[in-house]
Scaffold this motif. Sequence first.
Motif, PDB file in Angstrom:
ATOM      1  N   ALA A  86       4.068  13.954   4.255  1.00 15.91           N
ATOM      2  CA  ALA A  86       4.762  13.299   5.373  1.00 15.91           C
ATOM      3  C   ALA A  86       6.158  12.815   5.007  1.00 15.91           C
ATOM      4  CB  ALA A  86       3.933  12.121   5.879  1.00 15.91           C
ATOM      5  N   HIS A  87       6.359  12.385   3.760  1.00 14.96           N
ATOM      6  CA  HIS A  87       7.622  11.746   3.391  1.00 14.96           C
ATOM      7  C   HIS A  87       8.536  12.563   2.491  1.00 14.96           C
ATOM      8  CE1 HIS A  87       5.154   8.348   4.724  1.00 14.96           C
ATOM      9  NE2 HIS A  87       6.297   7.868   5.149  1.00 14.96           N
ATOM     10  N   GLU A  91       0.820  -1.216   0.000  1.00 15.83           N
ATOM     11  CA  GLU A  91       0.000   0.000   0.000  1.00 15.83           C
ATOM     12  C   GLU A  91       0.851   1.262   0.000  1.00 15.83           C
ATOM     13  OE1 GLU A  91      -3.438   2.082   2.742  1.00 15.83           O
ATOM     14  OE2 GLU A  91      -3.262  -0.096   2.786  1.00 15.83           O
ATOM     15  N   GLU A  92       1.920   1.287   0.771  1.00 14.57           N
ATOM     16  CA  GLU A  92       2.770   2.484   0.816  1.00 14.57           C
ATOM     17  C   GLU A  92       3.465   2.704  -0.522  1.00 14.57           C
ATOM     18  OE1 GLU A  92       6.185   4.801   3.345  1.00 14.57           O
ATOM     19  OE2 GLU A  92       5.267   3.025   4.211  1.00 14.57           O
ATOM     20  N   ALA A 127      -4.663  10.105  -0.002  1.00 12.15           N
ATOM     21  CA  ALA A 127      -3.605   9.282   0.611  1.00 12.15           C
ATOM     22  C   ALA A 127      -2.249   9.654   0.024  1.00 12.15           C
ATOM     23  CB  ALA A 127      -3.902   7.803   0.406  1.00 12.15           C
ATOM     24  N   ALA A 128      -2.206   9.857  -1.294  1.00 17.70           N
ATOM     25  CA  ALA A 128      -0.954  10.215  -1.962  1.00 17.70           C
ATOM     26  C   ALA A 128      -0.470  11.590  -1.508  1.00 17.70           C
ATOM     27  CB  ALA A 128      -1.144  10.177  -3.475  1.00 17.70           C
ATOM     28  N   THR A 136       0.912   4.077  -2.904  1.00 18.13           N
ATOM     29  CA  THR A 136       0.594   5.461  -2.551  1.00 18.13           C
ATOM     30  C   THR A 136       1.711   6.393  -3.013  1.00 18.13           C
ATOM     31  OG1 THR A 136      -0.667   4.671  -0.649  1.00 18.13           O
ATOM     32  CG2 THR A 136      -0.028   6.990  -0.639  1.00 18.13           C
ATOM     33  N   ALA A 137       2.958   5.992  -2.802  1.00 18.05           N
ATOM     34  CA  ALA A 137       4.094   6.803  -3.253  1.00 18.05           C
ATOM     35  C   ALA A 137       4.101   6.930  -4.775  1.00 18.05           C
ATOM     36  CB  ALA A 137       5.404   6.184  -2.767  1.00 18.05           C
ATOM     37  N   ARG A 182      -1.208  13.117   1.357  1.00 19.18           N
ATOM     38  CA  ARG A 182      -0.757  12.983   2.755  1.00 19.18           C
ATOM     39  C   ARG A 182       0.624  12.323   2.820  1.00 19.18           C
ATOM     40  NH1 ARG A 182      -6.201  11.136   3.551  1.00 19.18           N
ATOM     41  NH2 ARG A 182      -7.400  12.837   4.430  1.00 19.18           N
ATOM     42  N   TRP A 183       0.803  11.267   2.027  1.00 12.74           N
ATOM     43  CA  TRP A 183       2.095  10.570   2.001  1.00 12.74           C
ATOM     44  C   TRP A 183       3.194  11.525   1.544  1.00 12.74           C
ATOM     45  CZ3 TRP A 183       6.002   9.697  -1.320  1.00 12.74           C
ATOM     46  CH2 TRP A 183       6.952   8.747  -0.936  1.00 12.74           C
ATOM     47  N   HIS A 184       2.911  12.277   0.506  1.00 14.71           N
ATOM     48  CA  HIS A 184       3.877  13.226  -0.054  1.00 14.71           C
ATOM     49  C   HIS A 184       4.280  14.265   1.000  1.00 14.71           C
ATOM     50  CE1 HIS A 184       5.788  15.320  -3.404  1.00 14.71           C
ATOM     51  NE2 HIS A 184       5.290  16.444  -2.912  1.00 14.71           N
TER      52      HIS A 184
END
Length: 154
Positions: free
Chosen positions: A64-65, A9-10, A57-58, A13-14, A60-62
Amino acid sequence: MGRPRGFDEEAVTAAAAELFAGRVYDGVSVDDLVQQLGVHRNSLYRTFGSKRGLYLAALRWHIAHRLPSLTEQLAAGTEVVDDPTLDLLLLAAIERAPRDVEVAALVAKAWQALEQALQRAPTTRPDGPRPDALNALLGERLRVRAVVASADPA
């Protein structure tokens, strides 16, 4: 008992964040996502609920990371105009934020982090950093992205 998830999933998402950073939200179809991410349509919907769910989700991931590295570079005074990290945020701000309050809140959070980093950056100005430093950075990234896009023969 359902089948175990057949994808990371990660990682998906990335990869979706990268895809959305290259094109506007409406320019990415569910078929594009399925093909580019290698995820079955049903799995995508089961995991993220919708294209918008994956987009959020993408994003938020962006934030956060990818954003922390960029803010560290900015705070250190490093030139980041060639860094594509801003691309997803720019597209989200222009296309989605005006009509999606969740996207608007995420973009505002990212802008705040960028502004704080720019405030910490070393400056040669006697009165501190430019008050419009974030706007200048975003404008410059837009310019660079437009030049690159105009040079692309595709």
